[in-house]
Design a protein around this motif. Structure first.
Motif, PDB file in Angstrom:
ATOM      1  N   TYR A 113      21.118  89.441  18.499  1.00 58.85           N
ATOM      2  CA  TYR A 113      22.447  89.653  17.907  1.00 58.85           C
ATOM      3  C   TYR A 113      23.510  89.793  19.001  1.00 58.85           C
ATOM      4  N   HIS A 171      29.814  93.665   8.660  1.00 58.11           N
ATOM      5  CA  HIS A 171      30.782  93.322   7.603  1.00 58.11           C
ATOM      6  C   HIS A 171      30.183  93.768   6.267  1.00 58.11           C
ATOM      7  N   ARG A 199      28.479  83.662   8.002  1.00 56.91           N
ATOM      8  CA  ARG A 199      28.390  82.476   8.863  1.00 56.91           C
ATOM      9  C   ARG A 199      28.050  82.897  10.284  1.00 56.91           C
ATOM     10  N   MET A 200      27.080  82.246  10.864  1.00 52.16           N
ATOM     11  CA  MET A 200      26.682  82.532  12.239  1.00 52.16           C
ATOM     12  C   MET A 200      27.550  81.776  13.230  1.00 52.16           C
ATOM     13  N   GLU A 220      30.103  83.979  23.268  1.00 55.09           N
ATOM     14  CA  GLU A 220      31.510  83.659  23.065  1.00 55.09           C
ATOM     15  C   GLU A 220      32.377  84.295  24.149  1.00 55.09           C
ATOM     16  N   VAL A 253      34.349  82.372  15.635  1.00 58.57           N
ATOM     17  CA  VAL A 253      33.249  83.227  16.076  1.00 58.57           C
ATOM     18  C   VAL A 253      32.474  83.702  14.853  1.00 58.57           C
ATOM     19  N   ARG A 254      31.202  84.021  15.029  1.00 58.14           N
ATOM     20  CA  ARG A 254      30.414  84.568  13.932  1.00 58.14           C
ATOM     21  C   ARG A 254      31.011  85.917  13.499  1.00 58.14           C
ATOM     22  N   SER A 255      30.673  86.328  12.286  1.00 59.87           N
ATOM     23  CA  SER A 255      31.124  87.642  11.850  1.00 59.87           C
ATOM     24  C   SER A 255      30.251  88.706  12.511  1.00 59.87           C
ATOM     25  N   VAL A 256      30.770  89.916  12.594  1.00 54.79           N
ATOM     26  CA  VAL A 256      30.005  90.975  13.265  1.00 54.79           C
ATOM     27  C   VAL A 256      29.753  92.146  12.310  1.00 54.79           C
ATOM     28  N   ILE A 271      36.092  89.370  15.427  1.00 51.52           N
ATOM     29  CA  ILE A 271      36.369  89.721  16.825  1.00 51.52           C
ATOM     30  C   ILE A 271      36.925  88.504  17.549  1.00 51.52           C
ATOM     31  N   CYS A 304      38.212  91.885   8.282  1.00 56.19           N
ATOM     32  CA  CYS A 304      37.412  92.886   8.977  1.00 56.19           C
ATOM     33  C   CYS A 304      36.120  92.213   9.440  1.00 56.19           C
ATOM     34  N   GLY A 305      35.403  92.854  10.360  1.00 61.06           N
ATOM     35  CA  GLY A 305      34.177  92.237  10.863  1.00 61.06           C
ATOM     36  C   GLY A 305      34.477  90.995  11.677  1.00 61.06           C
TER      37      GLY A 305
END
Lengths: 276, 391
Positions: free
Chosen positions: B216, B283, B381-382, B223, A273-276, A55, A52-53
């Protein structure tokens, strides 16, 4: 080539050297409950932070990861445990497996009455799965060995030896570290892996297959020598591949490697990709 | 109105713990299974598992500060670190000491020489630390001891009508009485940021809220992904939410009506009491971990669909937005705000219930997530895991 009493016919998944039932959490939120179910029925499970989180292409990356795990040859059956509201939906995940037998099921916490009843329902489902997928021995199979080349190691001689011994060999060396390489090897359906992990890394492991760890001469590896199955110097000349070959034969026949017995091996899925 | 007396554990840093946990913290993923094994033997301790194996990639600073902030959370009596024996791990331990965690033991695999010896040494450390912990008792604590995190997960159409505004009432009271409250989940204020900025104590804070949201969104847009296409999530849509803005308008209600004192980066610690906004992912578990690294000591988590999760070190109170979820998931939800929609109770009543539950949990009442032994943890993680290779 390999013949042994300890090979398992896992139908569409192929022949395995382990007979693991997998309790697969489709999301981090269900991983604790999945572990509780697995413990009750002597299945394997693992903690992870995905599902989850996520994309973009990560959704497919994680779906593909879980699908490969569920269809791995060392797996006899799989119970997917989901929460319900996550990105990776359990029902769709099981559909992706495209299994026509009775070896995969799913359950959803939000539809199962809470923590304890989900554990109870999950235990029953896992037992039923075991019943509907009885152990079937296989006589022989072509086994695949994966090489985790996280550190520099000239694997040509080893490769040649293993191929002559009848194994299919795949190598992974493009990952940042062993975690990435072992995921790649899992996708390649290796039955077991031989890990040349980084010189400052401890022994590695993966929940689905045994990993034979080969130590280097670096200080950390020297300090914890007994945690490795073999030393790289044991592989320095071709005659000594016999020692490795014996170990492979034993592991194929069911002996646990050191990291397997200590259940070492967290999953670190590749992320784009980073988490959202 | 007479308030309940709060009792908590004072820390040398001046902060307060509402729990007195002993944390087993592996600083390498390969030690996660050892950490789990230790807490199976010492159930009085808590542990986390994670997947970081010392990679010095683009997220290194974020991971180091998350681990050191987490290790120094005021709810911890002590931290027992499991290490491989690297300088990166030493940096994390050193940083956690600077943040107030001076009661720690490091058990190093390299020094122990084997996993078995590492376990033996960790067991000895647990026994010693547990004996010391018995000597510490709760003492009367001020309202400023409450550092509350506001979270929602598995939101539905009732979130913004029942549980979130009720939590907002409780949050306002905590802030009014001298405590602190932190709203997170940048994903879930997208589209409503101007409303929060308008409540900032000064224009600088307001501008910061707007800029954090813009940062953000651009971090995802680079991406080539439009976050507004990925949110609301499928679970949210099934729960009756139609757009990200609708979700955000409901989510921000958790922060009540108090003015915003400031903003915090992920895992940053607040300095003076008030209401804050922390830049965290939506998340659920990454947010919980960021709150813990930011030294919050309690969380209220509203949920439409229901979730069993909780922080291993911050008690996490679950409030359902609808009675159906509460009734069907009773062993994982603490309070029900669905009674508001049913016309049985008012927002004020349920706000009061949440406020009182917070005080009871501060004083030691266990949450459902604690009773069920939940303790999820996730490193945020970014960047993807393949962005760079530096080690």
């Amino acid at each position: 080539m390999t013949s042994s009493a300890n090979l398992f016919d896992h139908g569409i998944r192929g022949v395995g050297i382990r007979n693991h039932q997998l309790v697969l959490p489709s999301v981090i939120c269900s991983s604790h409950i999945a572990s509780r179910i697995a413990k009750e029925v002597d299945a394997i499970s693992f903690l992870h932070q995905h599902g989850c989180g996520i994309i973009g292409e990560d959704v497919e990356v994680i779906n593909r990861l879980f699908t490969s795990m569920a269809l791995h040859p060392n797996i006899s059956s799989v119970l997917v445990v989901g929460l319900g509201c996550e990105t990776i939906q359990s029902r769709e995940l099981v559909d992706r497996f495209q299994l026509e037998d009775e070896s995969a099921r799913f359950l959803v916490i939000q539809e199962s009455g809470g923590v304890n009843s989900t554990v109870e329902i999950g235990v029953q489902a896992a037992i039923q799965l075991k019943t509907s997928t009885p152990i079937k021995s296989a006589n022989s199979s072509n086994l695949t060995i994966g090489l985790d080349l996280a550190r520099d190691y000239d694997s040509q001689n080893l490769r040649t030896h293993l191929e002559r011994a009848g194994f299919r060999v795949v190598a992974a060396e493009s990952g940042i570290n062993s975690s990435d390489n072992l995921i790649e090897l899992m996708h390649n359906r290796v039955h077991l892996a031989i890990s040349f992990t980084g010189p400052s890394q401890p022994p590695t492991g993966f929940p689905l297959f045994p990993v034979i760890n080969i130590s280097s001469e670096n200080p950390l590896h020297t300090a914890i020598q007994d945690e490795f199955d073999l030393n790289q110097s044991d592989l320095s000349d071709s005659s000594d591949f016999a020692q490795l070959q014996n170990l492979i034969d034993e592991v194929v026949a069911g002996k646990e490697t050191i990291s397997e017995s200590k259940k070492i091996g967290e999953i670190r899925a590749p992320r784009m990709v980073r988490s959202v | 109105m007479n308030q309940k007396i709060l009792r908590a554990f004072p820390r040398a840093s001046g902060k307060w713990g509402i729990r007195n946990h002993i944390l087993i913290l592996p600083l390498h993923s390969a030690l996660s299974s050892a950490a789990r094994q230790i807490t199976e033997s010492f159930t009085e301790c808590v542990s986390v598992s994670h997947d970081w194996s010392g990679e010095a990639d683009s997220d290194l600073d974020r991971i180091k500060s998350t681990l050191s902030g987490f290790a120094s959370n005021p709810n911890l009596f002590a931290t027992i670190y499991l290490t491989i024996g690297t300088s990166l791990e030493e940096e994390i331990i050193h940083h956690a000491s600077n943040l107030g965690q001076n009661n720690f033991v490091e058990v190093s695999l390299a020094r122990a020489g084997s996993f078995d010896q590492l376990l033996t040494e960790a067991f000895d450390a647990c026994r010693a630390v547990l004996a010391k912990r018995e000597q510490q008792v709760r003492v009367e604590a001020p309202f400023a001891s409450i550092l509350l995190g506001l979270e929602c997960g598995g939101s539905d159409a009732l979130s913004g009508i029942t549980a979130n505004p009720a939590l907002g009432i409780a949050s306002d009271r905590i802030v009014e009485l001298g405590g602190s409250s932190v709203l997170g989940e940048t994903t879930e204020i997208l589209g409503a940021e101007h409303l929060l900025a308008a409540r900032a104590l000064d224009t600088k804070v307001g501008e910061k809220i707007i800029s954090l949201v813009a940062r953000y969104e651009s971090s995802i847009n680079y991406e080539g992904i439009d976050i507004r296409g990925a949110q609301p999530s499928r679970g949210n849509i099934e729960g009756g939410l139609s757009t990200l803005e609708e979700k955000s308008l409901g989510a921000t209600k958790k922060a009540g009506k108090a003015p915003f004192t400031g903003t915090l980066e992920f895992g940053e610690r607040l300095v003076k009491p008030g209401l804050y906004f922390m830049d965290t992912p939506g998340h659920d578990i990454e947010q919980l971990t960021g709150f813990a690294a930011g030294h919050l000591n309690i969380v209220v988590f509203t949920t439409g669909r229901g979730t069993p999760t909780g922080s291993p070190i911050m008690p996490t109170i679950k409030v359902s937005t609808n009675t159906q979820a509460f009734d069907s998931l009773r062993d994982l939800i603490d309070l029900d705000a669905g009674t508001i929609a049913d016309g049985l109770r008012t927002l004020g009543d349920v706000g009061n219930d949440i406020f009182n539950e917070i005080l009871d949990v501060v004083n030691g009442k266990l949450t459902k997530a604690e009773i069920n032994g939940h303790g999820e943890f996730s490193l945020s993680r970014m960047y993807g895991t393949k962005i760079s290779r530096l080690d």
